[in-house]
Every structure is written in structure tokens, then in C-alpha cells.
Design a protein around this motif. Structure first.
Motif, PDB file in Angstrom:
ATOM      1  N   ASN A  97       0.864  -1.178   0.000  1.00  0.00           N
ATOM      2  CA  ASN A  97       0.000   0.000   0.000  1.00  0.00           C
ATOM      3  C   ASN A  97       0.896   1.222   0.000  1.00  0.00           C
ATOM      4  O   ASN A  97       1.478   1.588   1.023  1.00  0.00           O
ATOM      5  N   CYS A 118      -2.864   6.830   2.128  1.00  0.00           N
ATOM      6  CA  CYS A 118      -2.789   5.726   3.089  1.00  0.00           C
ATOM      7  C   CYS A 118      -2.781   6.268   4.516  1.00  0.00           C
ATOM      8  O   CYS A 118      -2.095   7.252   4.831  1.00  0.00           O
ATOM      9  N   ASP A 162      -5.523   1.825   7.263  1.00  0.00           N
ATOM     10  CA  ASP A 162      -5.213   1.022   6.074  1.00  0.00           C
ATOM     11  C   ASP A 162      -4.057   0.065   6.357  1.00  0.00           C
ATOM     12  O   ASP A 162      -4.036  -1.067   5.846  1.00  0.00           O
ATOM     13  N   ILE A 163      -3.106   0.502   7.146  1.00  0.00           N
ATOM     14  CA  ILE A 163      -1.979  -0.360   7.501  1.00  0.00           C
ATOM     15  C   ILE A 163      -2.452  -1.500   8.390  1.00  0.00           C
ATOM     16  O   ILE A 163      -2.004  -2.650   8.244  1.00  0.00           O
ATOM     17  N   GLU A 164      -3.357  -1.220   9.293  1.00  0.00           N
ATOM     18  CA  GLU A 164      -3.929  -2.294  10.115  1.00  0.00           C
ATOM     19  C   GLU A 164      -4.580  -3.353   9.240  1.00  0.00           C
ATOM     20  O   GLU A 164      -4.386  -4.558   9.448  1.00  0.00           O
ATOM     21  N   CYS A 203      -1.877  -5.343   7.192  1.00  0.00           N
ATOM     22  CA  CYS A 203      -1.162  -6.320   8.017  1.00  0.00           C
ATOM     23  C   CYS A 203      -2.062  -7.496   8.378  1.00  0.00           C
ATOM     24  O   CYS A 203      -1.596  -8.640   8.460  1.00  0.00           O
ATOM     25  N   ILE A 225       5.354  -0.563   2.434  1.00  0.00           N
ATOM     26  CA  ILE A 225       4.576   0.582   2.888  1.00  0.00           C
ATOM     27  C   ILE A 225       5.456   1.833   2.942  1.00  0.00           C
ATOM     28  O   ILE A 225       6.679   1.761   2.841  1.00  0.00           O
ATOM     29  N   PHE A 266       4.900   4.479   8.297  1.00  0.00           N
ATOM     30  CA  PHE A 266       4.097   3.420   8.893  1.00  0.00           C
ATOM     31  C   PHE A 266       4.920   2.216   9.339  1.00  0.00           C
ATOM     32  O   PHE A 266       4.350   1.217   9.789  1.00  0.00           O
ATOM     33  N   GLN A 298       4.513   1.021  13.051  1.00  0.00           N
ATOM     34  CA  GLN A 298       3.192   0.427  13.253  1.00  0.00           C
ATOM     35  C   GLN A 298       3.140  -0.990  12.699  1.00  0.00           C
ATOM     36  O   GLN A 298       2.648  -1.916  13.361  1.00  0.00           O
ATOM     37  N   ALA A 299       3.650  -1.171  11.476  1.00  0.00           N
ATOM     38  CA  ALA A 299       3.613  -2.498  10.854  1.00  0.00           C
ATOM     39  C   ALA A 299       4.481  -3.490  11.605  1.00  0.00           C
ATOM     40  O   ALA A 299       4.107  -4.662  11.768  1.00  0.00           O
ATOM     41  N   THR A 337      10.010  -1.060   3.180  1.00  0.00           N
ATOM     42  CA  THR A 337       9.588   0.313   2.944  1.00  0.00           C
ATOM     43  C   THR A 337      10.355   0.892   1.769  1.00  0.00           C
ATOM     44  O   THR A 337      11.318   0.284   1.279  1.00  0.00           O
TER      45      THR A 337
END
Length: 258
Positions: A20, A25, A29-31, A34, A49, A53, A56-57, A70
Motif C-alpha cells: 500500500n 494511506c 489502512d496499515i492495520e 497487516c 509501505i 508506517f 506500526q507495521a 519500505t
């Protein structure tokens, strides 16, 4: 014997860098990305990503085996090498496993090969092993087959672990023609006893037919036992649904997205 759609999809699933890189984003969206990365049929190779992010990921994917990739110097392939190095260092500090670097392809096409090579060398130094460095050539913008071959050589000589076709952000992204050039170089290096280099087609790969074509090309050029997540990735955002549908007995037809 010809592989079935389900077999092709099952082979491709663990090779996917689920992506993504949309401009809008958001953390939600990252949640979701994943969550989708760990499927009922096994995990994908990585999520890819924006740098903001990564932390978070990393938190969401802990213990799953899914790597966090990334992008840096993305998508423009600019010339501020110090900024790209800082971007790389921040991403690694946040826990990134893999760096997808857009080489400064405009400088390369303009004849500034040394500048392009130096940027990759500097990012490689900032991202030592075990971090994985994938260098995006932007083959659709380079265009000329001889220059695609030379750009691949430059990236590999500068320390790339993978060479990657495209950002997915330009009119022409992954093509089988560019893939053939890149895979032939990878195989030539292998034959000469050089180090193992991976390959990542990205941009416009949406269907099982696309997947089958790239896998067949890699099998023909590098050998049927070469493809694994350590050597081959698909960069895609819309491919996962097609693969899961094929594994579950569907057609594996086109999904939406990069």
C-alpha cells in the motif's frame, strides 16, 4: 505437467510483497494490510509501505514471519542522496527489514552513471546486512533494453540484493521484456559463480495469468528450483485476492490496484 491455477497461486502467495503506497494511506489502512498479510493459506513474504508506517507495521506483524519493507527516494528517484540516506536510517531504526530504493534513474539515463551508483552505494552502507536492499530501476522510464541491462549491472555492482522493475507510479511498469533482460543478467552472474541476486517485478501485476507468465520466465531462464521468497517477489496491492480465489477454486482473475 502443467500446473493448475490453484498450484500456481499457492506457489506465488509466499512471494508477494503486499503493497500500500497510496498517497492517502492512513494507519487504519496499515492495520487492514497487516491483517490481510497473514492468510488462511499462509503469510505473504512482506508488506511494502511508506516509511511513516514502519513502526506500526513492525508492531502489528511481530511473530508472524511477515517482513516489513519500505520505500526510499520514492517515487521520484531524486538526487538528494543525503536525504535518502537519512530516510533509510530512520526506517531501519523503526524496524524495517527491507529497503526498496528508487535509483536516480533520470540521472542515470542522462549519462550520470557514477552518481546513480554512488547513491546506491551510500544507501547500502546505511542498510548493511541483514537488511535487504531492493533497487527499483524504473524500467518503463528507462526504456532502452541496453540501458535496462546497464542499470541492472550498476545496481548489482553497488550492492543491491534484488533488482526491481518499477514503482507502479509511471505509465509503463513491469513488463516481461524488462524482466527477461534482468533475469538473464541474474543467471549470467550465477553461472560465473557470483552472488545470488533476487528479482522483483512490480506494477500492473493483478491476475493469475500475470503471475504464471513471470514464474514461467524465471523458471526458463534461471531454473525451476530458483524461485523462492529469498530470490523472487511480486510487488502488488491487488493480487492477493486473485491468488486466494484461485487457491479456493476460483479463476484468479484480475484484482484492482498496483
Amino acid at each position: 505437467m502443467t500446473a493448475t491455477p490453484a498450484e500456481i497461486a499457492a506457489r506465488a502467495l509466499p512471494l508477494v510483497d503486499l503493497t500500500n503506497l497510496n498517497d492517502d494511506c492512513a494507519p487504519a489502512d496499515i492495520e487492514e494490510l497487516c491483517r490481510r498479510a497473514v492468510t488462511p493459506h499462509g503469510p505473504v513474504a512482506a508488506v511494502c509501505i511508506w516509511p511513516r508506517f514502519v513502526a506500526q507495521a513492525v508492531r502489528l506483524l511481530g511473530g508472524t514471519g511477515v517482513r516489513v519493507a519500505t520505500v526510499v527516494n520514492f517515487p521520484a528517484g531524486g538526487e538528494d542522496t543525503l536525504a535518502v540516506v537519512r530516510e533509510t536510517e530512520r526506517a531501519l531504526a523503526d524496524g524495517a527489514d527491507e529497503i526498496d530504493l528508487v535509483m536516480p534513474y533520470r540521472a542515470f539515463v542522462a549519462g550520470r552513471r557514477g552518481f546513480a551508483e554512488e547513491q546506491i552505494v551510500r544507501v547500502r552502507a546505511a542498510a548493511p546486512q541483514p537488511a535487504l536492499l531492493k533497487v527499483i530501476l524504473e524500467t518503463g522510464e528507462i526504456g532502452d533494453p541496453l540501458l535496462i541491462h546497464l542499470a541492472s549491472e550498476v545496481a548489482i555492482d553497488a550492492g543491491a540484493d534484488f533488482i526491481k522493475t518499477s514503482t507502479g507510479k509511471v505509465p509503463v511498469n513491469a513488463t516481461l521484456e524488462a524482466a527477461e533482460i534482468m533475469l538473464n543478467l541474474i543467471e549470467a552472474i550465477r553461472r560465473e559463480g557470483g552472488r545470488e541476486i533476487g528479482f522483483k517485478p512490480a506494477g500492473g501485476i493483478r491476475s493469475l495469468d500475470d503471475v504464471a507468465a513471470y514464474l514461467a520466465l524465471a523458471d526458463r531462464i534461471v531454473g525451476a528450483n530458483w524461485v523462492s521468497a529469498a530470490t523472487f517477489r511480486f510487488g502488488a496491492s491487488g493480487l492477493l485476492d486473485a491468488l486466494l480465489a484461485a487457491i479456493d477454486g476460483g479463476t484468479g482473475e484480475a484484482g484492482e490496484g498496483y
